[in-house]
Design a protein around this motif. Structure first.
Motif, short mmCIF file in Angstrom:
data_model
loop_
_atom_site.label_atom_id
_atom_site.label_comp_id
_atom_site.label_asym_id
_atom_site.label_seq_id
_atom_site.Cartn_x
_atom_site.Cartn_y
_atom_site.Cartn_z
N ASP A 132 0.85 -1.19 0.00
CA ASP A 132 0.00 0.00 0.00
C ASP A 132 0.89 1.24 0.00
OD1 ASP A 132 -2.19 1.90 0.77
OD2 ASP A 132 -3.25 0.04 1.23
N ASP A 133 0.39 2.34 -0.59
CA ASP A 133 1.17 3.59 -0.53
C ASP A 133 0.81 4.42 0.69
OD1 ASP A 133 -1.42 4.18 -1.73
OD2 ASP A 133 -0.62 6.19 -2.01
N GLY A 143 -0.44 -8.36 9.47
CA GLY A 143 0.70 -8.84 8.70
C GLY A 143 1.76 -7.77 8.55
N GLU A 144 2.63 -7.92 7.52
CA GLU A 144 3.65 -6.89 7.29
C GLU A 144 3.18 -5.91 6.22
OE1 GLU A 144 7.63 -8.12 5.98
OE2 GLU A 144 8.09 -6.03 5.48
N GLY A 145 3.27 -4.65 6.52
CA GLY A 145 2.95 -3.62 5.54
C GLY A 145 4.17 -3.32 4.69
N ILE A 146 4.00 -3.30 3.37
CA ILE A 146 5.10 -2.94 2.46
C ILE A 146 4.69 -1.64 1.77
CG2 ILE A 146 6.31 -3.60 0.36
CD1 ILE A 146 6.14 -6.48 1.27
N GLN A 154 7.13 10.08 0.80
CA GLN A 154 8.59 10.12 0.77
C GLN A 154 9.23 10.24 2.15
OE1 GLN A 154 10.63 9.53 -1.96
NE2 GLN A 154 8.61 8.88 -2.66
N HIS A 155 8.55 10.88 3.08
CA HIS A 155 9.17 11.09 4.40
C HIS A 155 8.80 9.99 5.40
CE1 HIS A 155 10.30 14.72 2.55
NE2 HIS A 155 9.13 15.32 2.65
N VAL A 156 8.05 9.02 4.95
CA VAL A 156 7.60 7.96 5.87
C VAL A 156 8.73 6.95 6.09
CG1 VAL A 156 5.98 6.03 6.15
CG2 VAL A 156 5.19 8.21 5.16
N ILE A 157 8.99 6.61 7.34
CA ILE A 157 9.96 5.57 7.66
C ILE A 157 9.31 4.49 8.52
CG2 ILE A 157 12.03 7.03 7.44
CD1 ILE A 157 11.90 7.25 10.56
N GLY A 158 10.04 3.40 8.70
CA GLY A 158 9.55 2.34 9.59
C GLY A 158 8.96 1.15 8.86
N TYR A 159 8.89 1.21 7.53
CA TYR A 159 8.35 0.08 6.77
C TYR A 159 9.29 -0.25 5.62
CZ TYR A 159 4.22 1.67 9.24
OH TYR A 159 3.36 2.06 10.23
N ARG A 160 9.24 -1.50 5.18
CA ARG A 160 9.96 -1.88 3.98
C ARG A 160 9.35 -1.10 2.82
NH1 ARG A 160 11.39 -8.01 2.28
NH2 ARG A 160 9.65 -8.52 3.64
N ARG A 161 10.21 -0.48 2.00
CA ARG A 161 9.71 0.34 0.89
C ARG A 161 10.08 -0.31 -0.44
NH1 ARG A 161 8.69 6.04 0.02
NH2 ARG A 161 9.04 6.38 2.26
N VAL A 162 9.12 -0.34 -1.37
CA VAL A 162 9.42 -0.79 -2.74
C VAL A 162 9.19 0.38 -3.68
CG1 VAL A 162 9.00 -3.27 -2.48
CG2 VAL A 162 7.07 -1.73 -2.95
N LYS A 163 10.12 0.55 -4.62
CA LYS A 163 10.05 1.71 -5.52
C LYS A 163 9.17 1.43 -6.73
CE LYS A 163 13.91 4.69 -4.47
NZ LYS A 163 12.96 5.58 -3.79
#
Lengths: 182, 182
Positions: A132-133, A143-146, A154-163
């Protein structure tokens, strides 16, 4: 593995369509890059707010969206190995239901409508992963949020990010060929 | 506690409306009692099948449904203590979306649209309980399925059964007054 996938900004380029319609309506030239860290309404004049929001509520808005690059190809491959559900926050725009349903059938015909979920709050979703964006959906998700990369997160941290969808495939099918160049 | 609640035959009398429309169309007098253990299509002439199924696909079908006795009062009280989600299998009848949304807003205005879930397969639902008249949804559901009594599920065993909304309240708020006679 059960993977829940958001629609707007992940499968469908809703922001692109919103910018296109906004620019056409106001003779503007607002680009995606101006929205780093922001929502559209954060960067437009206040007198445009109402019209800008109404654009999304047009019945044909969700029918016209472009598919995000690689989404179809990667989801088709993941769908062969995993249980894929489409989980979209449709309740904020109730007249989007029909258009979203048709759009999914047109572009992602390999996913059964029984695997569509039109919802509001997404912690009701039982899945191993949610792509989810919008990180607000991860807070109570079991579960795990990606986090799918988007200008406003762009300023969000704490989760696995996919480009992009290539990076999604790397997570779930690391041995597979590059979906973009395949 | 998070409780997911089905709409048709649990909150809304879809079978009653279906019988009403079927009887009106064919000048028949089919009653609920004739459907013990059966679906409507099991007990009508084969030449009526198509028309009988089309009745449910009429745009106004889901708008006209009666509220099941006690559903509103009990859900209003349970909503104060528990997290209530409405989980309805809407994907088999896509043109029901708008009517279902409006029906919920009209009759159950105390439940936020963010807690509506229009889905197909319900094992995607993460909840402690699912109250449903269709036991197929319980098979892969991670919580406890509670079977809401309906003519066609009379022969189903293996699940806790509730005959009406009074019995639902007895499970979740056993000390509360009778919802029907209150």
């Amino acid at each position: 593995m059960r993977i829940a996938v958001d629609m707007d900004e992940v499968m469908a380029d809703a922001l692109g369509e919103h910018l296109l319609r906004y620019n056409r309506l106001f003779g503007a030239n607002l680009q995606r890059e101006a929205l780093i860290g922001f929502h559209l309404v954060d960067v437009i004049p206040e007198e445009h707010f109402r019209a800008a929001i109404e654009l999304v509520h047009a019945e044909d808005f969700f029918a016209d969206l472009e598919v995000m690059p690689g989404a179809r190809e990667v989801l088709q491959r993941l769908n062969a190995e995993h249980e894929i559900f489409i989980t979209t926050a449709a309740m904020e725009v109730p007249n989007s239901f029909a258009a979203k349903y048709k759009w999914l059938q047109r572009h992602f015909d390999f996913i059964s409508p029984l695997n569509y979920v039109f919802c509001g709050a997404k912690h009701i979703i039982s899945a191993d992963y949610l792509i989810d964006d919008n990180p607000k959906h991860f807070k109570k998700f079991s579960g795990e949020g990606i986090l799918f990369d988007a200008p406003r997160n762009q300023h969000v941290i704490g989760y696995r990010r996919v480009k992009n969808w290539h990076e999604v495939e790397q997570i779930f099918s690391p041995g597979k060929v590059d979906p973009i160049r395949a």
